[in-house]
Design a protein around this motif. Sequence first.
Motif, mmCIF file in Angstrom:
data_model
loop_
_atom_site.group_PDB
_atom_site.id
_atom_site.type_symbol
_atom_site.label_atom_id
_atom_site.label_comp_id
_atom_site.label_asym_id
_atom_site.label_seq_id
_atom_site.Cartn_x
_atom_site.Cartn_y
_atom_site.Cartn_z
ATOM 1 N N ARG A 18 0.832 -1.215 0.000
ATOM 2 C CA ARG A 18 0.000 0.000 0.000
ATOM 3 C C ARG A 18 0.859 1.255 0.000
ATOM 4 N NH1 ARG A 18 -3.999 2.581 -2.039
ATOM 5 N NH2 ARG A 18 -5.122 3.916 -0.595
ATOM 6 N N VAL A 19 1.944 1.271 0.757
ATOM 7 C CA VAL A 19 2.841 2.430 0.774
ATOM 8 C C VAL A 19 3.430 2.649 -0.617
ATOM 9 C CG1 VAL A 19 5.046 3.316 1.666
ATOM 10 C CG2 VAL A 19 3.349 2.363 3.239
ATOM 11 N N VAL A 20 3.920 1.594 -1.250
ATOM 12 C CA VAL A 20 4.498 1.704 -2.595
ATOM 13 C C VAL A 20 3.436 2.196 -3.584
ATOM 14 C CG1 VAL A 20 5.504 0.399 -4.508
ATOM 15 C CG2 VAL A 20 6.310 0.012 -2.166
ATOM 16 N N ILE A 48 9.833 -11.025 8.786
ATOM 17 C CA ILE A 48 9.414 -11.226 7.397
ATOM 18 C C ILE A 48 9.990 -12.554 6.911
ATOM 19 C CG2 ILE A 48 9.559 -10.314 5.060
ATOM 20 C CD1 ILE A 48 9.767 -7.510 6.416
ATOM 21 N N PRO A 49 9.124 -13.512 6.631
ATOM 22 C CA PRO A 49 9.602 -14.820 6.163
ATOM 23 C C PRO A 49 10.382 -14.692 4.852
ATOM 24 C CG PRO A 49 7.267 -14.912 6.731
ATOM 25 C CD PRO A 49 7.667 -13.467 6.745
ATOM 26 N N ASP A 50 11.397 -15.528 4.705
ATOM 27 C CA ASP A 50 12.185 -15.543 3.475
ATOM 28 C C ASP A 50 11.289 -15.689 2.250
ATOM 29 O OD1 ASP A 50 14.573 -15.210 4.816
ATOM 30 O OD2 ASP A 50 15.029 -17.361 4.853
ATOM 31 N N ALA A 51 10.246 -16.484 2.369
ATOM 32 C CA ALA A 51 9.343 -16.725 1.236
ATOM 33 C C ALA A 51 8.655 -15.453 0.751
ATOM 34 C CB ALA A 51 8.287 -17.756 1.634
ATOM 35 N N ASP A 52 8.546 -14.428 1.590
ATOM 36 C CA ASP A 52 7.873 -13.183 1.206
ATOM 37 C C ASP A 52 8.825 -12.142 0.633
ATOM 38 O OD1 ASP A 52 5.511 -14.277 2.065
ATOM 39 O OD2 ASP A 52 5.463 -13.183 3.971
ATOM 40 N N ALA A 79 9.979 -7.574 -3.132
ATOM 41 C CA ALA A 79 10.822 -6.966 -4.168
ATOM 42 C C ALA A 79 9.997 -6.703 -5.433
ATOM 43 C CB ALA A 79 12.012 -7.862 -4.480
ATOM 44 N N GLU A 80 9.150 -7.659 -5.807
ATOM 45 C CA GLU A 80 8.277 -7.475 -6.975
ATOM 46 C C GLU A 80 7.328 -6.299 -6.788
ATOM 47 O OE1 GLU A 80 6.319 -11.249 -7.285
ATOM 48 O OE2 GLU A 80 8.097 -12.253 -8.092
ATOM 49 N N LEU A 81 6.906 -6.078 -5.558
ATOM 50 C CA LEU A 81 6.000 -4.972 -5.252
ATOM 51 C C LEU A 81 6.705 -3.621 -5.288
ATOM 52 C CD1 LEU A 81 4.045 -6.588 -2.279
ATOM 53 C CD2 LEU A 81 3.142 -6.066 -4.561
ATOM 54 N N GLY A 82 8.040 -3.636 -5.215
ATOM 55 C CA GLY A 82 8.790 -2.391 -5.255
ATOM 56 C C GLY A 82 9.525 -2.035 -3.982
ATOM 57 N N VAL A 83 9.593 -2.972 -3.054
ATOM 58 C CA VAL A 83 10.349 -2.736 -1.820
ATOM 59 C C VAL A 83 11.814 -3.034 -2.127
ATOM 60 C CG1 VAL A 83 10.630 -3.386 0.599
ATOM 61 C CG2 VAL A 83 8.333 -3.319 -0.426
#
Length: 142
Positions: A83-85, A104-108, A113-117
């Motif tokens: 939401r912030v991105v 934050i789980p490794d799986a996330d 990163a795909e979301l822009g973090v």
Amino acid sequence: MNTVSSESASSGRLRIVVAKPGLDGHDRGVKVVARALRDAGMEVIYTGLHQSPEQIVRTAIAEDADGIGLSVLSGAHLTLFARVVELLREADAGDIVVFGGGIIPDADRERLAELGVAGIFTPGASMAEIVDWVRANVGRSG
């Protein structure tokens, strides 16, 4: 809003907003990170607990921030970071770098990163690692 450092944006220092989005009430870690960034010469604006993504983005834009550091321990990181991105892009402020940390789980991490973090730090990350990453990846050199 708590301002950890109050020098002007004209100083050329990196300006970083650090925030605790959502209902997460644990802020010890974010305060340690804020202090480390400040001690490294950055201007840090800590927004406090229980901030909405909208409040965080408004603060970052108003403060002419170079980056936003989010801390989430509640498990809502995918929703809150996204939401912030999204709000930054809608406000034509996508140049503000979003990074964060918490439980934050490794799986996330790939999804974030795909979301822009741009960067994720989990428990065990050193303050030197975070400071070095911010210097290398956020805005103008500090």
